[in-house]
Design an enzyme around this catalytic site. Sequence first.
Site, mmCIF file in Angstrom:
data_model
loop_
_atom_site.group_PDB
_atom_site.id
_atom_site.type_symbol
_atom_site.label_atom_id
_atom_site.label_comp_id
_atom_site.label_asym_id
_atom_site.label_seq_id
_atom_site.Cartn_x
_atom_site.Cartn_y
_atom_site.Cartn_z
ATOM 1 N N TYR A 87 -2.997 -0.050 10.199
ATOM 2 C CA TYR A 87 -2.895 -0.432 8.786
ATOM 3 C C TYR A 87 -1.515 -0.064 8.240
ATOM 4 O O TYR A 87 -0.860 -0.861 7.575
ATOM 5 C CB TYR A 87 -3.981 0.298 8.009
ATOM 6 C CG TYR A 87 -4.093 -0.033 6.548
ATOM 7 C CD1 TYR A 87 -3.513 0.792 5.579
ATOM 8 C CD2 TYR A 87 -4.785 -1.155 6.120
ATOM 9 C CE1 TYR A 87 -3.623 0.506 4.234
ATOM 10 C CE2 TYR A 87 -4.911 -1.449 4.763
ATOM 11 C CZ TYR A 87 -4.330 -0.607 3.830
ATOM 12 O OH TYR A 87 -4.435 -0.897 2.480
ATOM 13 N N SER A 145 0.853 -1.193 0.000
ATOM 14 C CA SER A 145 0.000 0.000 0.000
ATOM 15 C C SER A 145 0.881 1.232 0.000
ATOM 16 O O SER A 145 2.063 1.159 0.346
ATOM 17 C CB SER A 145 -0.853 -0.003 1.276
ATOM 18 O OG SER A 145 -1.347 1.289 1.573
HETATM 19 P P1 NAP Z 1 -11.720 -5.199 0.141
HETATM 20 O O1 NAP Z 1 -12.657 -4.655 -0.864
HETATM 21 O O2 NAP Z 1 -11.997 -4.966 1.587
HETATM 22 O O3 NAP Z 1 -11.535 -6.799 -0.111
HETATM 23 C C1 NAP Z 1 -10.687 -7.503 0.754
HETATM 24 C C2 NAP Z 1 -11.038 -8.965 0.606
HETATM 25 O O4 NAP Z 1 -10.292 -9.720 1.573
HETATM 26 C C3 NAP Z 1 -12.517 -9.210 0.910
HETATM 27 O O5 NAP Z 1 -13.027 -10.241 0.096
HETATM 28 C C4 NAP Z 1 -12.455 -9.644 2.358
HETATM 29 O O6 NAP Z 1 -13.561 -10.365 2.793
HETATM 30 C C5 NAP Z 1 -11.204 -10.509 2.326
HETATM 31 N N1 NAP Z 1 -10.707 -10.799 3.676
HETATM 32 C C6 NAP Z 1 -10.637 -9.949 4.729
HETATM 33 N N2 NAP Z 1 -10.166 -10.590 5.815
HETATM 34 C C7 NAP Z 1 -9.943 -11.877 5.434
HETATM 35 C C8 NAP Z 1 -9.469 -13.043 6.104
HETATM 36 N N3 NAP Z 1 -9.129 -13.019 7.405
HETATM 37 N N4 NAP Z 1 -9.377 -14.199 5.410
HETATM 38 C C9 NAP Z 1 -9.738 -14.254 4.104
HETATM 39 N N5 NAP Z 1 -10.205 -13.185 3.398
HETATM 40 C C10 NAP Z 1 -10.290 -12.021 4.077
HETATM 41 O O7 NAP Z 1 -10.277 -4.639 -0.127
HETATM 42 P P2 NAP Z 1 -9.592 -4.140 -1.480
HETATM 43 O O8 NAP Z 1 -9.747 -2.671 -1.587
HETATM 44 O O9 NAP Z 1 -9.975 -5.020 -2.631
HETATM 45 O O10 NAP Z 1 -8.072 -4.413 -1.069
HETATM 46 C C11 NAP Z 1 -7.462 -5.659 -1.290
HETATM 47 C C12 NAP Z 1 -6.053 -5.525 -0.780
HETATM 48 O O11 NAP Z 1 -5.446 -4.354 -1.356
HETATM 49 C C13 NAP Z 1 -5.982 -5.317 0.735
HETATM 50 O O12 NAP Z 1 -4.826 -5.956 1.241
HETATM 51 C C14 NAP Z 1 -5.818 -3.798 0.877
HETATM 52 O O13 NAP Z 1 -5.167 -3.446 2.089
HETATM 53 C C15 NAP Z 1 -4.968 -3.492 -0.304
HETATM 54 N N6 NAP Z 1 -5.008 -2.117 -0.801
HETATM 55 C C16 NAP Z 1 -6.194 -1.533 -1.105
HETATM 56 C C17 NAP Z 1 -6.168 -0.235 -1.646
HETATM 57 C C18 NAP Z 1 -7.410 0.506 -2.022
HETATM 58 O O14 NAP Z 1 -7.324 1.745 -2.211
HETATM 59 N N7 NAP Z 1 -8.563 -0.143 -2.133
HETATM 60 C C19 NAP Z 1 -4.949 0.408 -1.845
HETATM 61 C C20 NAP Z 1 -3.777 -0.236 -1.468
HETATM 62 C C21 NAP Z 1 -3.820 -1.512 -0.963
HETATM 63 P P3 NAP Z 1 -14.727 -9.521 3.522
HETATM 64 O O15 NAP Z 1 -15.572 -8.961 2.423
HETATM 65 O O16 NAP Z 1 -15.473 -10.490 4.395
HETATM 66 O O17 NAP Z 1 -14.064 -8.434 4.352
HETATM 67 C C1 GCO Z 2 -6.974 5.127 3.683
HETATM 68 C C2 GCO Z 2 -7.118 4.204 2.504
HETATM 69 C C3 GCO Z 2 -5.747 3.717 2.064
HETATM 70 C C4 GCO Z 2 -5.904 2.749 0.917
HETATM 71 C C5 GCO Z 2 -4.599 2.276 0.414
HETATM 72 C C6 GCO Z 2 -3.728 3.382 -0.097
HETATM 73 O O1 GCO Z 2 -7.860 5.108 4.550
HETATM 74 O O2 GCO Z 2 -5.990 5.862 3.697
HETATM 75 O O3 GCO Z 2 -7.966 3.117 2.802
HETATM 76 O O4 GCO Z 2 -5.082 3.130 3.121
HETATM 77 O O5 GCO Z 2 -6.637 1.637 1.309
HETATM 78 O O6 GCO Z 2 -3.951 1.457 1.322
HETATM 79 O O7 GCO Z 2 -2.630 2.800 -0.759
#
Ligand code: NAP
Ligand code: GCO
Length: 260
Positions: free
Chosen positions: A159, A146
């Site tokens: 986080y 991230s």
């Molecule tokens: P999301 O929409 O919350 O999806 C996360 C997925 O992981 C969901 O299916 C969730 O299930 C599942 N999960 C959570 N806890 C789990 C566990 N203990 N065991 C198995 N599955 C689990 O998140 P996303 O935005 O797609 O993000 C995916 C990854 O990218 C995460 O690691 C997040 O930190 C990272 N990320 C996101 C962003 C962003 O801006 N969106 C940016 C940088 C990094 P539930 O639906 O039940 O929670």
């Molecule tokens: C926040 C956001 C971010 C994104 C992502 C950015 O609250 O700042 O959720 O943390 O999820 O990780 O790269």
Amino acid sequence: MSMNCFSLSNKLALVTGGSYGIGFAIATALAEAGAKIVFCDLNDELIEKGLIAYHKLNIAATGYVCDVTNELAVQEMVKKIETDLGVIDILVNNAGIIKRIPMLEMSSTDFRQVIDVDLTAPFIVAKAVLSSMIKQRRGKIINICSMMSELGRETVSAYAAAKGGLKMLTKNIASEYGEYNIQCNGLGPGYIATPQTEPLRTNGHPFNNFIIAKTPAARWGTPEDLAGPAVFLASTASDFVNGHILYVDGGILAYIGKQP
Ligand code: NAP
Ligand code: GCO
């Protein structure tokens, strides 16, 4: 090197938390490059949701219910995958949670839960697949880091600590197992439009315009923006890339931000 270095034919990829969001988009991209997809999520409803979505795209994915923080369950899932489908060639540690709470108001229980899912679980799942990767002298591990692997902000102490740790876990796996032709890299998405960031993008939340002003691309990312970088890190095209965090952030980490 020929351009089929991006092909994932005959590869098996496990994507954790792959029912929707970033995990689903990455799994779809790996499938389009030829990989067979296995994904896990927390419950039957999410697995069913994911299977319907994959099948709509003609992707014959296999889903397993597994809480990635449960080491025994992860070991059993990997063993079942290896029996049913074969050795896992590509692991995408995608599953993650966030709790946006000011640090002084955050309980240690909440802090530990975020660390458990976002840092300890990638350790657990990587450990479960590494033995077979070592035996076959090849493997790809992609940890979804991230921008918070590099930056902090209010309310995301747990986080940021987890994602900063995940960056260093990525470098350490690369260091410890690179000699077995195993590459472990991170993918660092910027701000991506998924359910996880929906609270920041809707109902006139000020963070929405803030991020657009801070991003040279002047937009939120989409899960599909991660597709190409994920295929690169999963393919032989990146066989000499190890311990690297590839940021896919529209340039936000390079930019001081537009003058208000
Ligand atoms: P999301 O929409 O919350 O999806 C996360 C997925 O992981 C969901 O299916 C969730 O299930 C599942 N999960 C959570 N806890 C789990 C566990 N203990 N065991 C198995 N599955 C689990 O998140 P996303 O935005 O797609 O993000 C995916 C990854 O990218 C995460 O690691 C997040 O930190 C990272 N990320 C996101 C962003 C962003 O801006 N969106 C940016 C940088 C990094 P539930 O639906 O039940 O929670
Ligand atoms: C926040 C956001 C971010 C994104 C992502 C950015 O609250 O700042 O959720 O943390 O999820 O990780 O790269």
